[in-house]
Design a protein around this motif. Structure first.
Motif, PDB file in Angstrom:
ATOM      1  N   VAL A 177      35.491   0.454  15.167  1.00 38.04           N
ATOM      2  CA  VAL A 177      34.940  -0.827  14.655  1.00 38.04           C
ATOM      3  C   VAL A 177      34.913  -0.897  13.166  1.00 38.04           C
ATOM      4  CG1 VAL A 177      33.416  -2.803  14.663  1.00 38.04           C
ATOM      5  CG2 VAL A 177      34.119  -1.620  16.625  1.00 38.04           C
ATOM      6  N   PRO A 178      35.333  -1.711  12.168  1.00 37.01           N
ATOM      7  CA  PRO A 178      35.152  -1.516  10.828  1.00 37.01           C
ATOM      8  C   PRO A 178      33.663  -2.241  10.536  1.00 37.01           C
ATOM      9  CG  PRO A 178      37.336  -2.954  11.365  1.00 37.01           C
ATOM     10  CD  PRO A 178      36.688  -2.601  12.660  1.00 37.01           C
ATOM     11  N   ASN A 179      33.102  -1.691   9.555  1.00 38.66           N
ATOM     12  CA  ASN A 179      31.755  -2.082   9.578  1.00 38.66           C
ATOM     13  C   ASN A 179      31.485  -3.588   9.091  1.00 38.66           C
ATOM     14  OD1 ASN A 179      32.772  -1.475   6.868  1.00 38.66           O
ATOM     15  ND2 ASN A 179      31.022   0.245   6.482  1.00 38.66           N
ATOM     16  N   TYR A 180      32.432  -3.908   8.253  1.00 38.26           N
ATOM     17  CA  TYR A 180      32.179  -5.282   7.848  1.00 38.26           C
ATOM     18  C   TYR A 180      32.743  -6.460   8.783  1.00 38.26           C
ATOM     19  CZ  TYR A 180      37.437  -5.222   6.862  1.00 38.26           C
ATOM     20  OH  TYR A 180      38.647  -4.967   6.801  1.00 38.26           O
TER      21      TYR A 180
ATOM     22  N   PRO B  94      49.169  -7.898   8.118  1.00 34.81           N
ATOM     23  CA  PRO B  94      48.425  -6.674   8.111  1.00 34.81           C
ATOM     24  C   PRO B  94      48.649  -5.548   8.708  1.00 34.81           C
ATOM     25  CG  PRO B  94      47.173  -8.656   9.291  1.00 34.81           C
ATOM     26  CD  PRO B  94      48.562  -9.249   8.662  1.00 34.81           C
ATOM     27  N   ILE B  95      49.470  -5.586   9.843  1.00 36.20           N
ATOM     28  CA  ILE B  95      49.883  -4.408  10.720  1.00 36.20           C
ATOM     29  C   ILE B  95      51.342  -3.853   9.778  1.00 36.20           C
ATOM     30  CG2 ILE B  95      51.184  -3.990  12.849  1.00 36.20           C
ATOM     31  CD1 ILE B  95      49.579  -6.090  14.278  1.00 36.20           C
ATOM     32  N   TRP B  96      52.124  -4.482   9.382  1.00 41.65           N
ATOM     33  CA  TRP B  96      53.122  -3.860   8.652  1.00 41.65           C
ATOM     34  C   TRP B  96      52.750  -3.225   7.238  1.00 41.65           C
ATOM     35  CZ3 TRP B  96      55.426  -4.709   4.065  1.00 41.65           C
ATOM     36  CH2 TRP B  96      55.600  -5.816   3.409  1.00 41.65           C
ATOM     37  N   ILE B  97      51.725  -4.012   6.616  1.00 40.31           N
ATOM     38  CA  ILE B  97      51.154  -3.581   5.286  1.00 40.31           C
ATOM     39  C   ILE B  97      50.444  -2.296   5.780  1.00 40.31           C
ATOM     40  CG2 ILE B  97      49.815  -3.749   3.268  1.00 40.31           C
ATOM     41  CD1 ILE B  97      50.409  -6.603   3.384  1.00 40.31           C
ATOM     42  N   GLY B  98      49.643  -2.132   6.806  1.00 43.76           N
ATOM     43  CA  GLY B  98      48.834  -0.943   7.282  1.00 43.76           C
ATOM     44  C   GLY B  98      49.607   0.141   7.390  1.00 43.76           C
ATOM     45  N   ASN B 222      44.662   3.213  10.905  1.00 39.79           N
ATOM     46  CA  ASN B 222      43.350   2.620  11.177  1.00 39.79           C
ATOM     47  C   ASN B 222      42.655   2.348   9.729  1.00 39.79           C
ATOM     48  OD1 ASN B 222      41.837   1.671  13.134  1.00 39.79           O
ATOM     49  ND2 ASN B 222      40.326   3.462  12.815  1.00 39.79           N
ATOM     50  N   ASN B 223      42.579   3.289   8.955  1.00 43.47           N
ATOM     51  CA  ASN B 223      41.951   3.347   7.680  1.00 43.47           C
ATOM     52  C   ASN B 223      42.699   2.336   6.726  1.00 43.47           C
ATOM     53  OD1 ASN B 223      40.451   5.161   8.203  1.00 43.47           O
ATOM     54  ND2 ASN B 223      41.423   6.966   7.481  1.00 43.47           N
ATOM     55  N   ALA B 224      44.125   2.418   6.922  1.00 44.51           N
ATOM     56  CA  ALA B 224      44.667   1.364   6.016  1.00 44.51           C
ATOM     57  C   ALA B 224      44.487  -0.187   6.298  1.00 44.51           C
ATOM     58  CB  ALA B 224      46.346   1.493   5.980  1.00 44.51           C
ATOM     59  N   ILE B 225      44.591  -0.405   7.446  1.00 41.78           N
ATOM     60  CA  ILE B 225      44.169  -1.637   8.001  1.00 41.78           C
ATOM     61  C   ILE B 225      42.807  -2.034   7.616  1.00 41.78           C
ATOM     62  CG2 ILE B 225      43.923  -3.389  10.068  1.00 41.78           C
ATOM     63  CD1 ILE B 225      46.449  -2.469  11.110  1.00 41.78           C
ATOM     64  N   ILE B 273      41.591  -7.843  15.199  1.00 37.28           N
ATOM     65  CA  ILE B 273      41.529  -6.518  14.596  1.00 37.28           C
ATOM     66  C   ILE B 273      40.699  -5.432  14.928  1.00 37.28           C
ATOM     67  CG2 ILE B 273      41.147  -5.736  12.068  1.00 37.28           C
ATOM     68  CD1 ILE B 273      41.009  -8.410  10.975  1.00 37.28           C
ATOM     69  N   ILE B 274      39.523  -5.904  15.449  1.00 42.04           N
ATOM     70  CA  ILE B 274      38.665  -4.826  16.182  1.00 42.04           C
ATOM     71  C   ILE B 274      39.203  -4.382  17.304  1.00 42.04           C
ATOM     72  CG2 ILE B 274      36.514  -4.662  17.158  1.00 42.04           C
ATOM     73  CD1 ILE B 274      35.191  -6.398  15.576  1.00 42.04           C
ATOM     74  N   LEU B 275      40.025  -5.330  18.200  1.00 41.57           N
ATOM     75  CA  LEU B 275      40.610  -4.700  19.153  1.00 41.57           C
ATOM     76  C   LEU B 275      41.861  -3.720  18.863  1.00 41.57           C
ATOM     77  CD1 LEU B 275      41.210  -7.435  21.926  1.00 41.57           C
ATOM     78  CD2 LEU B 275      39.816  -5.148  22.182  1.00 41.57           C
ATOM     79  N   PHE B 276      42.616  -4.155  17.998  1.00 39.38           N
ATOM     80  CA  PHE B 276      43.687  -3.403  17.352  1.00 39.38           C
ATOM     81  C   PHE B 276      43.125  -1.872  16.897  1.00 39.38           C
ATOM     82  CE2 PHE B 276      47.050  -2.308  14.293  1.00 39.38           C
ATOM     83  CZ  PHE B 276      47.933  -2.203  15.054  1.00 39.38           C
ATOM     84  N   GLN B 277      41.956  -1.813  16.294  1.00 35.25           N
ATOM     85  CA  GLN B 277      41.420  -0.745  15.546  1.00 35.25           C
ATOM     86  C   GLN B 277      40.986   0.246  16.577  1.00 35.25           C
ATOM     87  OE1 GLN B 277      41.712  -0.485  12.051  1.00 35.25           O
ATOM     88  NE2 GLN B 277      40.095  -1.327  11.241  1.00 35.25           N
ATOM     89  N   ILE B 278      40.372  -0.338  17.682  1.00 32.82           N
ATOM     90  CA  ILE B 278      39.536   0.560  18.675  1.00 32.82           C
ATOM     91  C   ILE B 278      40.846   0.944  19.469  1.00 32.82           C
ATOM     92  CG2 ILE B 278      38.437   0.209  20.954  1.00 32.82           C
ATOM     93  CD1 ILE B 278      36.399  -1.763  19.389  1.00 32.82           C
ATOM     94  N   GLY B 279      41.802   0.236  19.695  1.00 27.88           N
ATOM     95  CA  GLY B 279      42.972   0.855  20.246  1.00 27.88           C
ATOM     96  C   GLY B 279      43.613   2.097  19.959  1.00 27.88           C
ATOM     97  N   LEU B 280      43.896   1.612  18.528  1.00 26.52           N
ATOM     98  CA  LEU B 280      44.252   2.971  17.653  1.00 26.52           C
ATOM     99  C   LEU B 280      43.571   4.075  17.609  1.00 26.52           C
ATOM    100  CD1 LEU B 280      45.586   1.124  14.503  1.00 26.52           C
ATOM    101  CD2 LEU B 280      46.936   2.087  16.045  1.00 26.52           C
TER     102      LEU B 280
END
Lengths: 363, 298
Positions: A177-180, B94-98, B222-225, B273-280
């Motif tokens: 989860v991103p903090n912001y 966001p997905i392709w830029i990330g 993940n970091n990039a997004i 976004i949160i789901l996508f990040q957690i998924g990754l």
């Protein structure tokens, strides 16, 4: 197996008695001295980088100020003239004169006055914001490291037990989860949707009327306003630390000296703290310092979402106004904070961990 | 037993293929599988979904900030446009830029890490010093400064900037891997055959790290997004297309997050976004376990 019994040929200078070296060489190659040199180099690199970055960008502080003045109905020439008179910046000065002046400022901790508010000193201005960011980020890291390391160790002890099976998915969930965005979700769900707390009262750094001072009212109010940012930082980094600490502890637990300690019949907690905990945490210390850097950068986002007036919003504002001294000073101060935190961590680790050599062998 | 021994290829030469390991790791770990499915679902929704929605999106001033209804599943936004449609249209960017940013970071990290780890010596020292320096700079601030100064950047440039500021940590772990791999027998064998360094690095060593690089790539997305969405959220990137970060920024800059009718407009992109990040992250971590033999045997 046979490879271990055959000793490798000794390399010159590492085995046996090393040939004595001159004192100057020994100091120059000393680990601590090396790290300090490196830290100074990093700060110089950042300072020089921001200096040139700022000047490479389109628009200078005079343009920005003139632009704002034309909005109030002046002609372009008038606005330009006034802006040049107000803003203490000479666009015609050659870059090396500016650079020298700037580097002198960096060395003497004197960043001059702001360009957008010529009567305010840059350091005073930054000091209005910096402590709040360091306070909220620092508290968040502290909580996360304590909880993360503690829980991670328990997870490793009870590997494949119920606790581990429950905590591992939670930890990787939190790590994602991103903090912001967590901050945004907490505000939107907790305050607007469910009405659990009033975000309107928690915005800002202090309630109106509360004076800065060392008393319970001030401390309580400061904590109240910092709860949301601290929560966002702490929760999102705890997960990663749990997993890291679990991995580190699991690795240490298989070491021979832990077996020996068990065989000697030492008490569980003693093995846990003296043998496992210490050896698992030591290699993580530099990572803790690095995490600080990432967090301070990311604070911009959390502070923007939560309306917490720390260094983040201030930095954004000064970029928009091309206030060169503020941008430079902020970047240098923040980078130095991180560099010095790293340095202290590395030096401490080398004191506590004999495996990191302090002498002049290869780094 | 003997037959198995005879059939088994020498272990140092050909480890099980990376694709096989990835597949095994995915199907064996429920959380990794779930993570992969979430990622796949969101990618499909964002890249295939736009073909199935009406992207004309008429503005309708009589429907500003309406709550969810049968006609507008997630309500409408501040111009009366349908939130659900915007949500579908907003994922691709966001997905392709990330992904491009992660690709850039991985490319730099692999290149520098392999060179440093393979050749060692003074080149290694220089590169390490460089990473040490870049690592300690608060990366998001650096990114922010660059992006904020050069207004109106094209999306590709944003991806490159994010990539160029996030490579150092990756470079260090790739360097460590190369250092350990180059001590193995097959590299010795390649050296004895007088193969060139470039060939040994790119044909012998790096293919063995494919799994590790793949996992790093997933975690780098993940970091990039995080960074890309953050930059949109600060309103620093040009408003060209629909974008999840922009949705949150709009809700925030207009204080719509205090309006309960407007909540779907904030919560929907947040959830995505949160789901996508957690998924990754779950996907990446279980692949890591599958591909890292030290973790696997425990």
């Amino acid at each position: 197996m046979t490879a271990e019994t055959v000793a490798p040929p000794p390399r010159a200078g590492t085995k046996g008695t090393p040939p004595p070296r001159p004192l100057a060489v020994r100091i120059w190659r000393n680990y601590a001295f090396k790290r300090i040199r490196q830290a100074i180099f990093t700060i110089w690199f950042v300072a020089t980088g921001t200096f040139f970055l700022a000047r490479l960008m389109p628009g200078d502080p005079i343009d920005i100020m003139a632009g704002r003045l034309t909005e109030s109905g002046m002609t372009h020439a008038q606005a330009r003239g006034i802006a040049e008179a107000i803003v203490p910046y000479d666009p015609h000065a050659s870059w090396y004169v500016q650079y020298l002046e700037f580097m002198t400022g960096v060395v003497t901790f004197n960043y001059g006055n702001m360009m957008t508010r010529p009567s305010t000193e840059v350091t005073d201005y930054i000091m209005q914001y910096l402590p709040w960011t360091l306070f909220s980020v620092g508290l968040g890291v502290l909580i996360a490291v304590f909880v993360g390391l503690g829980v991670g160790m328990i997870m490793a002890y009870r590997r494949n037990g119920t606790f581990d099976h429950i905590m591992t998915p939670i930890a990787s969930f939190l790590a994602g989860v991103p903090n912001y965005l967590l901050a945004a979700a907490v505000v939107v769900i907790g305050s607007t949707w469910l009405g659990l707390f009033s975000f309107a009262n928690m915005r800002g750094r202090l309630s109106p009327g509360v004076e800065t001072g060392f008393n319970m009212v001030f401390i309580g109010d400061a904590l109240y306003h910092a709860i949301l940012p601290v929560f966002a930082y702490a929760v999102t980094i705890t997960g990663g630390w749990m997993l890291t600490m679990k991995a580190a502890t699991t690795e240490i637990m298989t070491e021979d000296y832990v077996m020996v300690a068990r065989a000697r019949g030492l008490k569980g907690w003693r093995i846990g703290s003296n043998y496992i905990g210490r050896n698992a945490i030591l290699p993580l210390m530099p990572q803790i310092a690095l995490a600080l850097g990432t967090l301070i950068g990311g604070a911009v986002l959390v502070e923007r979402i939560l309306n917490y007036p720390g260094i983040g919003g201030m930095f954004l504002e000064s970029i928009n106004q091309r206030d060169y001294p503020v941008i430079q000073a902020t970047t240098i101060i923040l980078a130095s904070t991180v560099v010095i935190a790293n340095l202290i961590c590395d030096l401490l680790a080398s004191r506590l961990d004999p495996r990191i050599r302090l002498d002049d062998t290869e780094a | 037993m003997t037959k198995a021994l005879l059939d088994a290829p020498p272990e140092f030469d050909k480890p099980a293929s990376t694709g096989r390991l990835i597949w095994n790791g995915l199907t064996r770990s429920p959380s990794g599988f779930a993570g992969g499915m979430i990622v796949l679902f969101i990618v499909l929704l964002s890249f295939v979904g736009p073909f199935f929605v009406d992207s004309t999106l008429p503005t309708d001033t009589s429907k500003i900030w309406n709550g969810p209804s049968a006609e507008h599943w997630l309500g409408t936004q501040y111009q009366g446009k349908d939130t659900f449609t915007i949500l579908i249209l907003s994922g691709a960017q966001p997905i392709w830029i990330g992904t491009l940013a992660a690709f850039t970071a991985i490319f730099i990290a692999v290149f520098l890490g392999a060179i440093a780890g393979y050749f060692r010596g003074s080149l290694d020292n220089r590169l390490l010093q460089l990473t040490d320096t870049v690592i300690t700079i608060p990366q998001f601030l650096l990114m922010l400064a660059i992006v904020a100064f050069f207004r109106n950047l094209p999306a590709v440039a944003v991806a490159l900037i994010v990539g160029f500021t996030t490579w150092p940590v990756l470079m260090r772990s790739i360097r460590m891997q190369v250092m350990s791999l180059k001590e193995r027998e097959f590299v010795e064998a390649a050296k004895l055959q007088q193969l060139g360094a470039a060939r040994i690095i790119f044909r012998e060593i790096l293919p063995n790290m494919a799994g590790f690089i793949f996992v790093s790539f997933i975690l780098a997305i993940n970091n990039a997004i995080y960074a890309v969405v953050g930059l949109y959220l600060l309103g620093l990137l040009p408003i060209t297309d629909y974008n999840w970060g922009l949705m949150i920024q709009e809700a925030w800059s207009q204080n719509a997050y205090l309006n309960s009718n407007a909540l779907p407009y904030v919560l929907a992109p947040l959830t995505m976004i949160i789901l996508f990040q957690i998924g990754l992250v779950t996907l990446g971590r279980s692949l890591e376990q599958a591909l890292n033999p030290r973790l696997r045997e425990r």
